[in-house]
Structures are given as C-alpha cells and as structure tokens.
Design an enzyme around this catalytic site. Structure first.
Site, short mmCIF file in Angstrom:
data_model
loop_
_atom_site.label_atom_id
_atom_site.label_comp_id
_atom_site.label_asym_id
_atom_site.label_seq_id
_atom_site.Cartn_x
_atom_site.Cartn_y
_atom_site.Cartn_z
N SER A 117 0.69 -0.92 -0.06
CA SER A 117 -0.25 0.19 -0.35
C SER A 117 0.62 1.33 0.05
CB SER A 117 -1.30 0.11 1.07
OG SER A 117 -1.63 0.92 0.83
N HIS A 146 -2.52 -1.13 -3.26
CA HIS A 146 -4.18 -0.07 -3.15
C HIS A 146 -3.67 1.17 -4.02
CE1 HIS A 146 -4.38 -1.99 1.43
NE2 HIS A 146 -4.53 -2.87 0.45
N ASP A 191 -4.59 -5.08 6.21
CA ASP A 191 -5.14 -5.28 5.56
C ASP A 191 -3.78 -6.64 4.55
OD1 ASP A 191 -6.70 -6.14 2.90
OD2 ASP A 191 -5.81 -5.40 1.11
#
Length: 339
Positions: free
Chosen positions: A159, A186, A279
């Site tokens: 991310s 992401h 995540d």
C-alpha cells in the site's frame, strides 16, 4: 476530520468543496511543499491533500519529509492523471496512500463526479486507519495436482510506499524467471495501468495488468487492475469480484491471498510490504498455515509500518526482513525455481 491542503493551483477548488462538508474542517492551506512541511511540524491534520506539482518542494519530496515525522495519511490530488503519472508513483513510493483526479475545468457533470470521487477517497482513507479485516477464511485448501504447466508463484501485497519498494524489487530481477509474480497494490483503477507501465520500465520481466480468465505464466508480473478485488478461481485463472463490498481496501490483499490459499496447488512465497492499515495480515497467516513461506517487511525499511506490523503481530510471517533481504530471498527463490 481536520484536513490540510498543499496546492498552489487546486487549493481554492478544494477549499470550496470541503467547506460545504460538515464533517470536514480545513486546518490550513499551503502554497508550496516547504510551507506544508513547516505547517505539519506544528499542526498535524487528520489527512493531507497534496498536489504532486507543488513548487519549491514537489509532491514526492514533501511527502517524504512529512512521513519522516508524521504518519498522517496523504492523498495526492491532481488535475491530470496521465500527465502526472510518474510524479504520482514517486510520491506514493514516499508514503502517499492514494491519488485522485480533481477536475477544475470541464462540464458541471464532470466537476461533480470528481468532487464525489474526492470525498469518497477521503472517507475511505479515514476508514483505513481503523479497519480490521474480519472476513471468514476459506474452509479448506482445494488442490488439483494434475494441473499442467503451473509455475511457482510469488504473491506480494503493498500500500503506502509500495510503488518505490516494488520498483526496488523488480529492478533486481531478470529474465529468465521460472516464477509468476502477482502484485496487489492499493491504487485506484485510474492509476493501475500507469503503475504497470512504470514498473515495466524498471525490469526485464514482463509487467502487465491481470486480465480476466488469464492464468499466471512464468516470467510475468501481474498487477491488480480494477477497484474490484482480484482473485484466483478453481481453474487457476484471474477473476475480479466486487465482494466483499464493505472493505475499504480495493483491491484487497486479503481477498486475493485467501483465494490463493484456497486454489493454488503448490505453496510458494508470499510477502507483505509497506502500507497503512491491516490488509493482508490474515491472508498471509492463512497462506502460512497451508505451507507458504511468508515474509513481512521490517519497520526500519517500511515507509508506513502498518500492514507488515499487523502481519507480525498475529504471527503470519515466517520471517520479518529488511527490504534488501526480501529482495535476496526472492532472487534465491527465482534462481532455485529456474534450475
């Protein structure tokens, strides 16, 4: 939520939009990167909106300096996705969470659409700081050992700070490569093709967006390419799914890792890199349970120590390694599989 704005060109438009949102409070507006860094030293907002084309210090350098002393999430705001792709990925590599196209010109319909996209991104990023994945885990590992031509698989989740870290990894890998690599970064779908093209220029391997019905092939790097979740199906081919809809992480590392644990017939290597939130932690733990070699990036080399920290805390990682050792581990895995 308290919002800081750093933009010479878009500041007025952003201020106009946000001042009409009761949940938003504009903390300050900076006209250049240096001013934004200085303001953050005394007043850290809940979220920062930064133009990648800031004067004095550009968006990437501004992001890098702010992230050294503050982990306030940064959303890049640009009036041209295509024209600023390289600067956006550089800033994301320094720790920016995401980017959004904000129209200052165009029709009223276009401006309204970009406004809604901006507000949606802001709300999503604020949820990321609190969100913890609680989706049910696959009940069983489905293995079809008769599948032919199945390459060793390396799966990576990232991310904030991911693009630069991924570039560092891929630049050290070269063809021939017997493994297939799948990346869940992401990033909004508007930037996924630009990210893929940018990464493709960093390596001799073939980097491409993962396409529906395509099966991972050796020597190829696949990047999730939509705002839906990338998954592997029982036929070991890519698919995209909107479910689960309540997850702010899109595409989700956990969703992909869970599908890999369920369907990929042989254990490979799974890695969680720098990023905000949690995540990928539970998906990594599931992969470890079914025999995968799992790695989390260490705090010292992570731009944002959120996702790998979560993986470490729940015991999902076999190893916690600095970036240079992660690169070495991947190289060793690829070399072993090429022989």
């Amino acid at each position: 939520m308290r919002i800081g704005i750093a933009s010479q060109l878009l500041g007025t438009g952003l201020q106009r939009v946000l001042q009409n949102q009761p949940e938003c409070e504009i903390t300050w507006i900076a006209q250049n990167g240096l001013e934004a860094v200085q303001k953050c030293e005394t007043d850290i907002p809940d979220i920062l909106l930064i133009d990648p084309n800031l004067p004095i210090l550009d968006g990437a350098e501004t992001t890098r300096r702010i992230m050294k002393s503050s982990h306030s999430p940064i959303l890049l705001v640009t009036d041209s996705v295509e024209g600023n792709a390289a600067k956006i990925f550089e800033a994301m590599g320094c720790g920016a969470v995401d980017a959004v196209d904000f129209a200052v010109n165009g029709s009223a319909e276009e401006r309204e659409k970009s406004t809604q996209n901006l507000l949606k991104k802001i709300k999503t990023i604020m949820r990321l700081q609190q969100f913890s994945v609680r989706e049910s885990k696959p009940s069983a590992l489905v293995i079809d050992v008769k599948q032919a031509n199945i390459p060793p698989l390396i799966v990576i989740g990232a991310s904030a700070g991911g693009p630069k870290t991924l570039s560092a990894i891929l630049s050290k890998l070269s063809a021939p490569c017997a493994s297939a690599i799948v990346i869940i970064q992401h990033v909004d779908r508007d930037f996924s093709f630009g990210l893929t093209e940018w990464l493709n220029n960093q390596t001799s391997l073939t980097v491409q967006v993962a396409r529906i019905h395509e099966r991972p092939q050796a020597g190829h790097v696949y990047v999730a390419g939509t705002n839906d979740h990338l998954v592997l199906t029982a036929s070991l081919r890519f698919a995209y799914t909107p479910e689960p809809r309540n997850m702010p992480y899109r595409p989700s590392v956990d969703v992909f890792f869970n599908s890999v644990a369920k369907y990929w017939p042989t254990p490979g290597q799974a890695i969680i890199l720098t990023g905000m939130g949690r995540d990928g932690a539970e998906g990594l733990a599931l992969l470890r349970q079914v025999g995968w070699h799992t790695i989390a990036q260490d705090e010292a080399t992570s731009v944002v120590y959120g996702m790998p920290k979560a993986a470490k805390e729940i015991g999902a990682a076999v190893e916690v390694l600095p970036l240079d050792q992660i690169i070495r581990s991947i190289q060793q895995s690829v070399t072993k599989n090429t022989r």
